[in-house]
Design an enzyme around this catalytic site. Structure first.
Site, PDB file in Angstrom:
ATOM      1  N   LYS A 203      -3.963 -11.869  -6.118  1.00 54.14           N
ATOM      2  CA  LYS A 203      -5.274 -12.172  -5.280  1.00 54.14           C
ATOM      3  C   LYS A 203      -6.345 -11.599  -5.788  1.00 54.14           C
ATOM      4  O   LYS A 203      -6.290 -10.316  -6.148  1.00 54.14           O
ATOM      5  CB  LYS A 203      -4.915 -11.902  -4.063  1.00 54.14           C
ATOM      6  CG  LYS A 203      -5.854 -12.197  -2.789  1.00 54.14           C
ATOM      7  CD  LYS A 203      -5.407 -11.387  -1.643  1.00 54.14           C
ATOM      8  CE  LYS A 203      -5.933 -10.110  -1.570  1.00 54.14           C
ATOM      9  NZ  LYS A 203      -5.983  -9.412  -0.104  1.00 54.14           N
TER      10      LYS A 203
ATOM     11  N   LYS B 211       0.849  -1.166   0.173  1.00 54.72           N
ATOM     12  CA  LYS B 211       0.040  -0.094  -0.017  1.00 54.72           C
ATOM     13  C   LYS B 211       0.751   1.185  -0.035  1.00 54.72           C
ATOM     14  O   LYS B 211       0.503   2.136  -0.622  1.00 54.72           O
ATOM     15  CB  LYS B 211      -0.754   0.130   1.105  1.00 54.72           C
ATOM     16  CG  LYS B 211      -1.858  -1.143   1.016  1.00 54.72           C
ATOM     17  CD  LYS B 211      -3.315  -0.726   1.594  1.00 54.72           C
ATOM     18  CE  LYS B 211      -4.264  -1.936   1.047  1.00 54.72           C
ATOM     19  NZ  LYS B 211      -5.228  -2.112   2.156  1.00 54.72           N
TER      20      LYS B 211
ATOM     21  N   LYS C 105     -11.175  -7.023  -3.668  1.00 55.08           N
ATOM     22  CA  LYS C 105     -12.475  -6.060  -3.861  1.00 55.08           C
ATOM     23  C   LYS C 105     -11.522  -4.734  -4.004  1.00 55.08           C
ATOM     24  O   LYS C 105     -12.220  -3.491  -4.599  1.00 55.08           O
ATOM     25  CB  LYS C 105     -13.018  -5.867  -2.566  1.00 55.08           C
ATOM     26  CG  LYS C 105     -12.320  -5.597  -1.117  1.00 55.08           C
ATOM     27  CD  LYS C 105     -13.524  -5.991  -0.151  1.00 55.08           C
ATOM     28  CE  LYS C 105     -12.447  -5.924   1.339  1.00 55.08           C
ATOM     29  NZ  LYS C 105     -13.182  -6.718   2.283  1.00 55.08           N
TER      30      LYS C 105
HETATM   31  P1  TYM Z   1     -10.284  -8.496   4.480  1.00 54.58           P
HETATM   32  O1  TYM Z   1     -11.393  -7.332   4.852  1.00 54.58           O
HETATM   33  O2  TYM Z   1      -9.214  -7.719   3.446  1.00 54.58           O
HETATM   34  O3  TYM Z   1     -10.891  -9.922   4.059  1.00 54.58           O
HETATM   35  C1  TYM Z   1     -11.794 -10.562   4.822  1.00 54.58           C
HETATM   36  C2  TYM Z   1     -11.249 -12.279   4.718  1.00 54.58           C
HETATM   37  O4  TYM Z   1     -11.341 -12.478   3.575  1.00 54.58           O
HETATM   38  C3  TYM Z   1     -10.169 -13.156   3.090  1.00 54.58           C
HETATM   39  N1  TYM Z   1      -9.731 -12.987   1.738  1.00 54.58           N
HETATM   40  C4  TYM Z   1      -9.475 -13.868   0.750  1.00 54.58           C
HETATM   41  N2  TYM Z   1      -9.526 -15.235   0.962  1.00 54.58           N
HETATM   42  C5  TYM Z   1      -9.281 -15.960   0.080  1.00 54.58           C
HETATM   43  N3  TYM Z   1      -8.907 -15.488  -1.231  1.00 54.58           N
HETATM   44  C6  TYM Z   1      -8.953 -14.364  -1.572  1.00 54.58           C
HETATM   45  N4  TYM Z   1      -8.689 -13.582  -2.498  1.00 54.58           N
HETATM   46  C7  TYM Z   1      -9.260 -13.433  -0.148  1.00 54.58           C
HETATM   47  N5  TYM Z   1      -9.302 -11.859  -0.060  1.00 54.58           N
HETATM   48  C8  TYM Z   1      -9.640 -11.772   1.164  1.00 54.58           C
HETATM   49  C9  TYM Z   1      -9.086 -12.442   4.075  1.00 54.58           C
HETATM   50  O5  TYM Z   1      -8.007 -13.188   4.481  1.00 54.58           O
HETATM   51  C10 TYM Z   1      -9.827 -12.288   5.472  1.00 54.58           C
HETATM   52  O6  TYM Z   1      -9.980 -13.398   5.982  1.00 54.58           O
HETATM   53  N6  TYM Z   1      -7.108  -7.623   8.602  1.00 54.58           N
HETATM   54  C11 TYM Z   1      -8.459  -8.263   8.070  1.00 54.58           C
HETATM   55  C12 TYM Z   1      -9.735  -7.860   8.649  1.00 54.58           C
HETATM   56  C13 TYM Z   1      -9.462  -8.225  10.340  1.00 54.58           C
HETATM   57  C14 TYM Z   1      -9.516  -9.414  10.789  1.00 54.58           C
HETATM   58  C15 TYM Z   1      -9.416  -8.919  12.339  1.00 54.58           C
HETATM   59  C16 TYM Z   1      -9.406 -10.708  10.497  1.00 54.58           C
HETATM   60  C17 TYM Z   1      -9.342  -7.251  11.164  1.00 54.58           C
HETATM   61  N7  TYM Z   1      -9.370  -7.742  12.401  1.00 54.58           N
HETATM   62  C18 TYM Z   1      -9.034  -9.958  13.314  1.00 54.58           C
HETATM   63  C19 TYM Z   1      -9.266 -11.548  11.360  1.00 54.58           C
HETATM   64  C20 TYM Z   1      -9.192 -11.458  12.902  1.00 54.58           C
HETATM   65  C21 TYM Z   1      -8.591  -7.966   6.519  1.00 54.58           C
HETATM   66  O7  TYM Z   1      -8.273  -6.772   5.962  1.00 54.58           O
HETATM   67  O8  TYM Z   1      -9.537  -8.788   5.734  1.00 54.58           O
END
Ligand code: TYM
Length: 337
Positions: free
Chosen positions: A202, A120, A205
């Site tokens: 990957k 980023k 969104k």
């Molecule tokens: P975020 O919002 O980017 O994504 C949410 C979840 O989706 C998974 N993910 C994917 N899995 C497979 N293939 C993909 N292309 C893909 N893109 C996203 C992510 O691994 C995630 O599980 N930091 C985290 C949010 C968060 C969190 C937490 C998660 C904040 N606090 C505490 C677990 C525990 C995030 O940005 O996810």
């Protein structure tokens, strides 16, 4: 160790998704679908992490819409609001307070090494927000406040999870045992769903190219079109190999939805072509997502129901989170209130 305020002595799960963009099939297969599978065996906290989302500027109306839509998607995907605690991160102030205490126990070097931050910062240069830098300390706070055993996430979160474990271990040894050291739960299939246009990247969104991702709320015709345009290769063979990342991704998607191992799918597709694989992938995505989409639309009409879920969730979550926070404050030397 923190006193167990969680139910029935079951092990604890915490996970969250950011309402920072419309959800993709990657989020669904990497995270949500597994939450549904795990919910009966664990005490689960599923959070809409709106404070993480604002590490990048959000239009207020969009953030509000996406927060409620995300909560609806949780429920529509099969996460029971009765069995689990569903809440919005900013409704439990302990997350922000705990984040500060952990920030003071996190090193600049550790945060600078996070690949997501490095990626980023290439995009934003010097005007990158401090929130993006400190984001993993907030994620650690989310997880550690609940004495979490297991964190079901996609593969892209493993580095943040490792840091959470390091911060927890450091706090435990600097003060006294306080936190459980959480483990990640990364699914075997679906942990990294790739872009349909650049299958070495990957599915995300935040991509600028809508053909690269499938949104959970995409209508069937759009899903068919996006899958039919998915990049494959010129070999014309359906194999599960890194040499054919586009085909491998479609097999992973099918496998994660149907629960059939990719190797079995390869046998089934022997002698068949990419158009067969794409048609089946599109059909299975549509039959998986259509009922969720209908339910989301229904839930979004009932704002007072959603309000009752997130309000009750915040009360339950605060009870556990505040308890952990008070312990941390006391150990650090803050005067109890
Ligand atoms: P975020 O919002 O980017 O994504 C949410 C979840 O989706 C998974 N993910 C994917 N899995 C497979 N293939 C993909 N292309 C893909 N893109 C996203 C992510 O691994 C995630 O599980 N930091 C985290 C949010 C968060 C969190 C937490 C998660 C904040 N606090 C505490 C677990 C525990 C995030 O940005 O996810």
């Amino acid at each position: 160790m923190s006193e167990n305020l969680n139910n029935e002595n079951k092990k604890v799960i915490f996970s969250g998704i950011q309402p920072s963009g419309d959800l993709t099939l990657g989020n669904y297969l990497g995270a949500l679908k597994n939450w549904v599978k795990l919910q009966d065996d664990y005490t689960c906290y599923f959070c809409v992490v709106d404070m993480h989302a604002i590490t990048v500027r959000q239009t207020p109306a969009d953030l509000r819409r996406r927060t409620l839509e995300l909560l609806s998607i949780y429920i529509a995907s099969g996460i029971s609001p009765e069995k689990n605690t569903l809440f919005i991160q900013s409704h439990v102030p302990a997350h922000a307070e705990c984040c500060w205490l952990l920030t003071c126990n996190t090193y600049m070097g550790e945060l600078s090494r996070m690949t997501q931050y490095k990626d980023k910062s290439k995009k934003y240069g010097d005007s990158i927000g401090v929130g993006l830098f400190n984001y993993p300390s907030l994620m650690a706070a989310d997880i550690l406040l609940y004495n979490t055993d297991l964190v079901p996430v996609g593969k892209d979160q493993t580095q943040h999870l490792e840091l959470t474990r390091d911060i927890a271990t450091r706090f435990n040894s600097s003060y006294s045992p306080t936190f459980k050291i959480p483990e990640g739960y990364i699914p075997k299939i679906g942990a990294k769903i790739m872009s349909l246009q650049e299958p070495l990247k990957k599915m995300s969104k935040s991509s600028d190219n809508p053909n690269s991702y499938i949104l959970i709320m995409d209508p069937p015709a759009v899903i068919k079109k996006k899958i039919s345009r998915a990049v494959t290769d010129s070999l014309g063979l359906i194999n599960y190999t890194d040499d054919q990342p586009g085909v491998k991704n479609l097999l992973n998607i099918l496998s994660a939805i149907k629960g059939t191992p990719p190797e079995e799918l390869v046998l089934y597709y022997a002698g068949k072509g990419y158009s067969d694989l794409k048609a089946d992938a599109a059909d299975s995505i549509i039959s998986e997502l259509s009922p969720i989409q209908d339910k989301v639309q229904e839930l979004l009409k009932d704002k007072s129901y959603l309000e009752s879920i997130y309000r009750e969730g915040a009360v339950k979550a605060s009870h556990v989170a505040n308890n952990t926070l008070r312990k941390m404050q006391k150990k650090i030397g803050m005067i109890p209130r």
